[in-house]
Design an enzyme around this catalytic site. Structure first.
Site, PDB file in Angstrom:
ATOM      1  N   ASP A  78      35.063  29.492-123.250  1.00 55.93           N
ATOM      2  CA  ASP A  78      36.211  28.746-123.748  1.00 55.93           C
ATOM      3  C   ASP A  78      36.950  28.012-122.641  1.00 55.93           C
ATOM      4  O   ASP A  78      37.506  26.933-122.869  1.00 55.93           O
ATOM      5  CB  ASP A  78      37.174  29.694-124.471  1.00 55.93           C
ATOM      6  CG  ASP A  78      36.682  30.036-125.861  1.00 55.93           C
ATOM      7  OD1 ASP A  78      35.504  29.771-126.154  1.00 55.93           O
ATOM      8  OD2 ASP A  78      37.466  30.586-126.660  1.00 55.93           O
ATOM      9  N   CYS A 119      32.563  38.121-123.569  1.00 51.21           N
ATOM     10  CA  CYS A 119      33.640  37.126-123.589  1.00 51.21           C
ATOM     11  C   CYS A 119      33.868  36.505-124.965  1.00 51.21           C
ATOM     12  O   CYS A 119      32.961  36.443-125.791  1.00 51.21           O
ATOM     13  CB  CYS A 119      33.328  36.009-122.592  1.00 51.21           C
ATOM     14  SG  CYS A 119      33.286  36.561-120.868  1.00 51.21           S
ATOM     15  N   ASP A 120      35.091  36.075-125.169  1.00 53.83           N
ATOM     16  CA  ASP A 120      35.499  35.145-126.208  1.00 53.83           C
ATOM     17  C   ASP A 120      34.922  35.453-127.576  1.00 53.83           C
ATOM     18  O   ASP A 120      35.049  36.571-128.069  1.00 53.83           O
ATOM     19  CB  ASP A 120      35.171  33.716-125.742  1.00 53.83           C
ATOM     20  CG  ASP A 120      35.913  33.394-124.442  1.00 53.83           C
ATOM     21  OD1 ASP A 120      35.297  32.845-123.529  1.00 53.83           O
ATOM     22  OD2 ASP A 120      37.105  33.717-124.332  1.00 53.83           O
ATOM     23  N   CYS A 192      37.501  37.261-117.817  1.00 52.78           N
ATOM     24  CA  CYS A 192      38.702  36.888-117.052  1.00 52.78           C
ATOM     25  C   CYS A 192      39.727  38.018-117.039  1.00 52.78           C
ATOM     26  O   CYS A 192      39.979  38.666-118.044  1.00 52.78           O
ATOM     27  CB  CYS A 192      39.307  35.621-117.610  1.00 52.78           C
ATOM     28  SG  CYS A 192      38.202  34.198-117.434  1.00 52.78           S
ATOM     29  N   SER A 476      44.415  30.342-126.408  1.00 55.90           N
ATOM     30  CA  SER A 476      43.698  31.231-125.502  1.00 55.90           C
ATOM     31  C   SER A 476      44.519  32.497-125.329  1.00 55.90           C
ATOM     32  O   SER A 476      45.753  32.484-125.429  1.00 55.90           O
ATOM     33  CB  SER A 476      43.519  30.549-124.148  1.00 55.90           C
ATOM     34  OG  SER A 476      43.150  31.485-123.160  1.00 55.90           O
TER      35      SER A 476
END
Length: 562
Positions: A78, A119-120, A192, A476
């Site tokens: 993303d 992730c995401d 992250c 986000s």
């Protein structure tokens, strides 16, 4: 075994012949076949090393007496897709991932699965696919990234890098400092380092009991993480080698049930997770056949205190700090001191109850994880707002609010994220405004773009506590400020957000769950009579299919074919 359908009897001789071609040996045909669903992809920092992770897991599966079959899903980063039309593909990728899990597992009748997300959209997509297949499944994520440091020793992360762009545009930092942040914000592989969407979902998998303790917080690329991979691999084989009756209770739908969904939202409130978790958990609940309504979230928020504040809400604290302070188990153990804040009797994939898993998991640093007697807030870190602007709900990460929780401002309207970014940079947004970004919902976008670029610009330009932002898109996990997303109904389906005009007064009261445009019924009716939704032209056949089938955010943006 489920896999007997492809390997037992004379009629399956051709099937066995094909399996032998892949390296399956005679002695392997009486062993469980384990699907190893890997999300390895080289362009995502949390995933580029997952090929090595699957090698570790497959090795452990073979040692445990089972046969691994690795397959891959796609992934979208993303952060890299942010700020251009690549983000249109991010949320739709969740559906491709879920469909690919269902396709491979059911087409080949594999007995059980170990999933390696990080992730995401990849985490919820894999969970949704696993729920459709409903075999015993262990999730083990790649692990969080370490936090970065500027040259002066200040802790930083991806959110710092996005906000630095706003500071650079405002003249608050120079090109050298921007470069320092760029080069050091993401220092290693992993998801992250803050409580962004990836780490929020990896944490919630612990709360739901479908992953092992430590899944959300043990750093990627460490020996401790490698041992977690090996333990997960051994556990899926332990289950696959059980008798049929024992295996039955470990099917994922028996673990990820109504209590697990409640626990996920409760931990989300306690830790101030990404607003995206609402979108994904609604979709996951639907796949799990759990009747969970959006309005239930506020009831949980009122009950559960916010006791762990992590970047972007508190920029100095990251996932590695939560791990050192006791991890998710310590958060849940602390929550358990207040009765039904957490439901303790639910089974986990490792065989113990939640109560047994978190027993003795005391907080090691109360500066990082607060006690329930000394919370950051008496209410949870997410809220659902309602009103004429959000008849079906809108989501705000209350943990990330930097200004007042009550705000009245005048609308400045943009029909796309790109227009909003340009408008913010050009100075069209002033203190006292409510930035309205519309036609970015599941249908309107399509694909519900994340708004980290405009929210970061607002923060970086010093307007974070002076303006609010509402959108039918989403944010986000790195977003902070008075940012309200998932507005439903969205503009593309005739929601009031599409009827707003520059200068309209908008009222926000987070603690009373209100999002209202100060317009009369007559004004709204007159505007609706002349309303023609703006439909963005599309060339992509996939995005056209997605737009035709997707529901709005209040329904989890799932695809409905009926």
């Amino acid at each position: 075994m489920r896999s007997d359908e492809i390997k037992i009897g004379a009629i399956r001789a051709p099937h066995r012949s094909l399996l032998r071609a892949t390296g399956v040996k005679e002695e392997d045909f009486n062993k469980p076949f384990i699907g190893v669903a890997n999300s390895f992809i080289e362009i995502i920092p949390g995933h580029y090393f997952l090929d090595k992770v699957s090698d570790i897991i497959k090795d452990e599966i073979r040692k445990a007496g089972c046969v691994p079959f690795e397959f891959n899903t796609i992934g979208v980063d993303d952060g890299i897709a942010m700020g251009h039309d690549g983000m249109l593909y991010s949320l739709p990728s969740r559906e491709i991932i879920a469909n690919s899990i269902e396709t491979v597992m059911n087409a080949h009748k594999l007995d059980a699965m170990i999933a390696i997300p990080n992730c995401d959209k990849i985490v919820p997509g894999m969970i949704m696919g696993a729920l459709r297949v409903n075999v015993p499944t262990v999730f083990v994520s790649g692990g969080p990234m370490a936090k970065g440091y500027k040259k002066d020793g200040t802790p930083i992360d991806l959110a710092t890098a996005f906000e630095a762009v706003g500071k650079f545009e405002a003249g608050e930092i120079d090109a050298d400092e921007l470069k320092d942040i760029e080069c050091n914000a993401c220092p290693s592989g992993g998801s992250c380092s803050g409580m962004f969407t990836a780490n929020s979902m990896n944490t919630l998998m612990e709360a739901m009991g479908i992953a092992l303790a430590g899944n959300g917080t043990i750093l990627a690329l460490t020996k401790e993480r490698e041992e977690l991979y090996r333990k997960a691999a051994r556990r899926i084989c332990e289950i696959a080698l059980m008798n049929q009756e024992s295996q039955e209770k470990f099917k994922i739908q028996n673990i990820l049930n109504e209590k697990a969904v409640y626990n996920a939202f409760a931990v989300d409130m306690a830790m101030g997770g990404s607003s995206n978790t609402v979108l994904h958990m609604l979709a996951i609940a639907r796949e799990a056949n759990v009747d969970f309504k959006l309005e239930n979230i506020n009831a949980i928020s009122k009950r559960v205190s916010h006791i762990a504040k992590i970047s972007p809400s508190l920029t100095t604290v990251h996932m590695q700090d939560i791990d050192k302070a006791g991890g998710v188990s310590a958060v849940m153990h602390e929550m358990s001191k207040r009765g039904d804040d957490i439901l303790l009797d639910n089974l986990t994939i490792t065989g113990e109850s939640i109560k047994e898993r978190i027993a003795g998991s005391e907080i090691k640093d109360t500066n990082i994880i607060h006690t329930v007697e000394n919370p950051y807030s008496q209410v949870g870190g997410l809220a659902i707002l309602y009103g004429n602007l959000a008849e079906q709900g809108a989501v705000i990460k209350t943990a990330g609010i930097t200004g007042s929780r009550v705000f009245t401002g005048t609308a400045v309207c943009f029909n796309s994220q790109d227009d909003a970014i340009k408008g913010i940079i050009d100075g069209k947004v002033k203190a006292g405004n409510v930035v309205v970004i519309r036609y970015e919902g599941p249908k309107g976008g399509p694909g519900m773009q994340e708004m980290l670029a405009p929210t970061s610009l607002i923060m970086g330009m010093g307007l974070g506590d002076k303006v609010a932002l509402i959108t039918d898109g989403r944010f986000s996990g790195a977003t902070r400020g008075a940012s309200i997303g998932h507005v439903s109904p969205e503009a593309a389906e005739g929601g009031l957000i599409g009827l707003l005009e520059d200068g309209d007064e908008i009222f926000i009261d987070v603690d009373n769950y209100i999002l209202e445009a100060n317009l009369t019924f007559e004004e709204i009716a007159e505007r609706r009579d002349n309303f023609v939704p703006f439909i963005k032209p599309l060339t992509s056949r996939w995005l056209k299919q997605y737009r035709a089938l997707v529901t709005n955010a209040s329904n989890g943006a799932v695809l409905e074919a009926e």
